[in-house]
Design an enzyme around this catalytic site. Structure first.
Site, PDB file in Angstrom:
ATOM      1  N   ASP A 230      59.540   9.656  70.296  1.00 21.17           N
ATOM      2  CA  ASP A 230      59.871  10.225  71.593  1.00 21.17           C
ATOM      3  C   ASP A 230      59.159   9.405  72.660  1.00 21.17           C
ATOM      4  O   ASP A 230      58.350   8.522  72.352  1.00 21.17           O
ATOM      5  CB  ASP A 230      59.466  11.699  71.686  1.00 21.17           C
ATOM      6  CG  ASP A 230      58.008  11.931  71.294  1.00 21.17           C
ATOM      7  OD1 ASP A 230      57.114  11.280  71.867  1.00 21.17           O
ATOM      8  OD2 ASP A 230      57.765  12.768  70.402  1.00 21.17           O
TER       9      ASP A 230
ATOM     10  N   HIS B 125      46.548  13.363  65.987  1.00 26.88           N
ATOM     11  CA  HIS B 125      47.881  13.677  66.506  1.00 26.88           C
ATOM     12  C   HIS B 125      47.827  14.081  67.967  1.00 26.88           C
ATOM     13  O   HIS B 125      48.733  13.764  68.745  1.00 26.88           O
ATOM     14  CB  HIS B 125      48.524  14.786  65.672  1.00 26.88           C
ATOM     15  CG  HIS B 125      49.958  15.038  66.010  1.00 26.88           C
ATOM     16  ND1 HIS B 125      50.964  14.141  65.718  1.00 26.88           N
ATOM     17  CD2 HIS B 125      50.560  16.086  66.632  1.00 26.88           C
ATOM     18  CE1 HIS B 125      52.118  14.616  66.145  1.00 26.88           C
ATOM     19  NE2 HIS B 125      51.909  15.788  66.704  1.00 26.88           N
TER      20      HIS B 125
ATOM     21  N   ASP C  86      55.478   5.916  63.908  1.00 22.80           N
ATOM     22  CA  ASP C  86      54.921   7.217  64.301  1.00 22.80           C
ATOM     23  C   ASP C  86      53.471   7.275  63.851  1.00 22.80           C
ATOM     24  O   ASP C  86      53.035   6.476  63.009  1.00 22.80           O
ATOM     25  CB  ASP C  86      55.717   8.352  63.667  1.00 22.80           C
ATOM     26  CG  ASP C  86      55.650   9.639  64.487  1.00 22.80           C
ATOM     27  OD1 ASP C  86      54.811   9.711  65.413  1.00 22.80           O
ATOM     28  OD2 ASP C  86      56.418  10.563  64.197  1.00 22.80           O
TER      29      ASP C  86
ATOM     30  N   LYS D 262      66.308  13.332  72.254  1.00 22.55           N
ATOM     31  CA  LYS D 262      66.980  14.439  71.587  1.00 22.55           C
ATOM     32  C   LYS D 262      68.043  15.023  72.508  1.00 22.55           C
ATOM     33  O   LYS D 262      67.800  15.243  73.690  1.00 22.55           O
ATOM     34  CB  LYS D 262      65.967  15.522  71.194  1.00 22.55           C
ATOM     35  CG  LYS D 262      64.974  15.072  70.142  1.00 22.55           C
ATOM     36  CD  LYS D 262      64.026  16.194  69.756  1.00 22.55           C
ATOM     37  CE  LYS D 262      63.055  15.734  68.689  1.00 22.55           C
ATOM     38  NZ  LYS D 262      62.098  16.810  68.292  1.00 22.55           N
TER      39      LYS D 262
ATOM     40  N   ARG E 120      47.163  19.250  64.672  1.00 20.40           N
ATOM     41  CA  ARG E 120      48.360  19.715  65.374  1.00 20.40           C
ATOM     42  C   ARG E 120      48.252  21.183  65.778  1.00 20.40           C
ATOM     43  O   ARG E 120      49.091  21.681  66.522  1.00 20.40           O
ATOM     44  CB  ARG E 120      49.599  19.484  64.502  1.00 20.40           C
ATOM     45  CG  ARG E 120      49.976  18.010  64.396  1.00 20.40           C
ATOM     46  CD  ARG E 120      51.173  17.794  63.499  1.00 20.40           C
ATOM     47  NE  ARG E 120      50.847  18.013  62.102  1.00 20.40           N
ATOM     48  CZ  ARG E 120      51.724  17.915  61.103  1.00 20.40           C
ATOM     49  NH1 ARG E 120      52.973  17.609  61.363  1.00 20.40           N
ATOM     50  NH2 ARG E 120      51.351  18.107  59.857  1.00 20.40           N
TER      51      ARG E 120
ATOM     52  N   GLY F 264      35.685  28.469  40.721  1.00 18.08           N
ATOM     53  CA  GLY F 264      36.550  27.727  41.631  1.00 18.08           C
ATOM     54  C   GLY F 264      35.841  27.072  42.797  1.00 18.08           C
ATOM     55  O   GLY F 264      36.423  26.248  43.503  1.00 18.08           O
ATOM     56  N   GLU F 265      34.576  27.425  43.027  1.00 15.70           N
ATOM     57  CA  GLU F 265      33.845  26.822  44.130  1.00 15.70           C
ATOM     58  C   GLU F 265      33.541  25.358  43.833  1.00 15.70           C
ATOM     59  O   GLU F 265      33.218  24.985  42.703  1.00 15.70           O
ATOM     60  CB  GLU F 265      32.540  27.580  44.382  1.00 15.70           C
ATOM     61  CG  GLU F 265      32.746  28.980  44.921  1.00 15.70           C
ATOM     62  CD  GLU F 265      31.427  29.682  45.196  1.00 15.70           C
ATOM     63  OE1 GLU F 265      30.361  29.116  44.860  1.00 15.70           O
ATOM     64  OE2 GLU F 265      31.456  30.805  45.745  1.00 15.70           O
TER      65      GLU F 265
END
EC number: 2.7.6.1
Length: 284
Positions: A160, A122, A211, A184, A89, A34-35
């Site tokens: 926002d 972000h 956005d 909001k 984020r 899997g590497e």
């Protein structure tokens, strides 16, 4: 040479064409356990520009391997372009014993790069986590080009007030229209949160909801539904990073989006415009 990560092959090719630099052809293999193994057998030069979106844990590992591979091949100057920075984020700890994941990733990348270029992260503050010079590129202006030329009294809406700059950038590149943002509101009786444009009327107008990233599409689809309820003529969704995880596209189309416009920082079906020219200017 331009060295693409497997998630950024189209953007890397566009950047190579834009800059006139050669395009390397890495190999992306996987062992039975899997590497992964990312290599650059045809790399030839002293300078490498790696272009790799880190939209998965595998992509992060691949980026680190490509940085090490070009060093092994003789590169003495490595610029790492991260069109989309995953974990951006997670720029602070969520509680005691929790990691600042963006910092951990940035420190890892810094070990193999001399310079890093980020596209609309972000949170801009993630640049401070790197131990090498970082340049942030604002590519929001490219989102104007795919929009129809005949938008009727267009309104560009940010999610926002804090993100209104991105809407202003797209409006400026388009050449006209108004800018507003969503607010909001929490219903005192039910506790439900509603979103609505703060000031501008939307009836019979073409609206572009802008956005930096659309991930699950939940927030944007709620906003689009409000716009359609209020009589918007057409609604377009535009974002720099079209993550569009799970059923995000279905949510947006179900809410009434006429078209989704994204850039190639993440290569998706709606990636109809390239950030290569903006990156080329930053790299010149």
């Amino acid at each position: 040479m331009i060295v693409p990560g497997s998630s950024s092959q189209l953007l890397a090719a566009a950047l190579a064409e834009e800059t006139g630099r050669a395009l390397a052809t890495p190999t992306y293999d996987r062992f039975p356990d899997g590497e992964g193994l990312a290599a650059v057998p045809d790399f030839d030069g002293d300078t490498a520009t790696i272009v790799a979106a880190t939209d998965s844990d595998e992509a992060w590992v691949e980026l680190l391997q490509l940085q090490d591979a070009v060093r092994e091949a003789g590169a003495t100057d490595v610029t790492t372009v991260i069109p989309y920075m995953g974990y951006a984020r997670q720029d602070e700890s969520f509680g005691e014993g929790q990691p600042v994941s963006a910092r951990a990733m940035a420190r890892a990348v810094s070990t193999g790069a001399d310079r890093v270029v980020l596209v609309n992260p972000h949170e801009a503050g993630v640049a401070d986590f790197y131990d090498v010079p970082v340049e942030i590129v604002d590519a929001a202006s490219v989102l104007a080009a795919p929009l129809p030329d005949d938008l009727d009294d267009p309104l560009f809406l940010a999610p926002d007030e804090g993100a209104i700059d991105i809407a202003e950038t797209v409006r400026g590149a388009y050449g006209g229209g108004d800018v507003d943002y969503f607010e909001k509101h929490r219903d005192r009786d039910t506790g439900a949160i509603e979103v609505s444009p703060s000031d501008a009327p939307v009836g019979d107008r073409d609206v572009v909801v802008v956005d930096d990233i659309v991930a699950t599409g939940s927030t944007m689809s709620e906003s689009v539904a409000v716009l359609n309820e209020r009589g918007a003529a057409r609604v377009f969704a535009a974002c720099v990073h079209p993550m569009l995880a799970a059923n995000a596209v279905t949510k947006l189309r179900g809410a009434g989006v006429d078209r989704i416009v994204g850039s190639d920082t993440l290569e998706r079906g709606c990636s109809v415009v390239s950030v290569a020219p903006v990156l080329a200017a930053a790299l010149s």
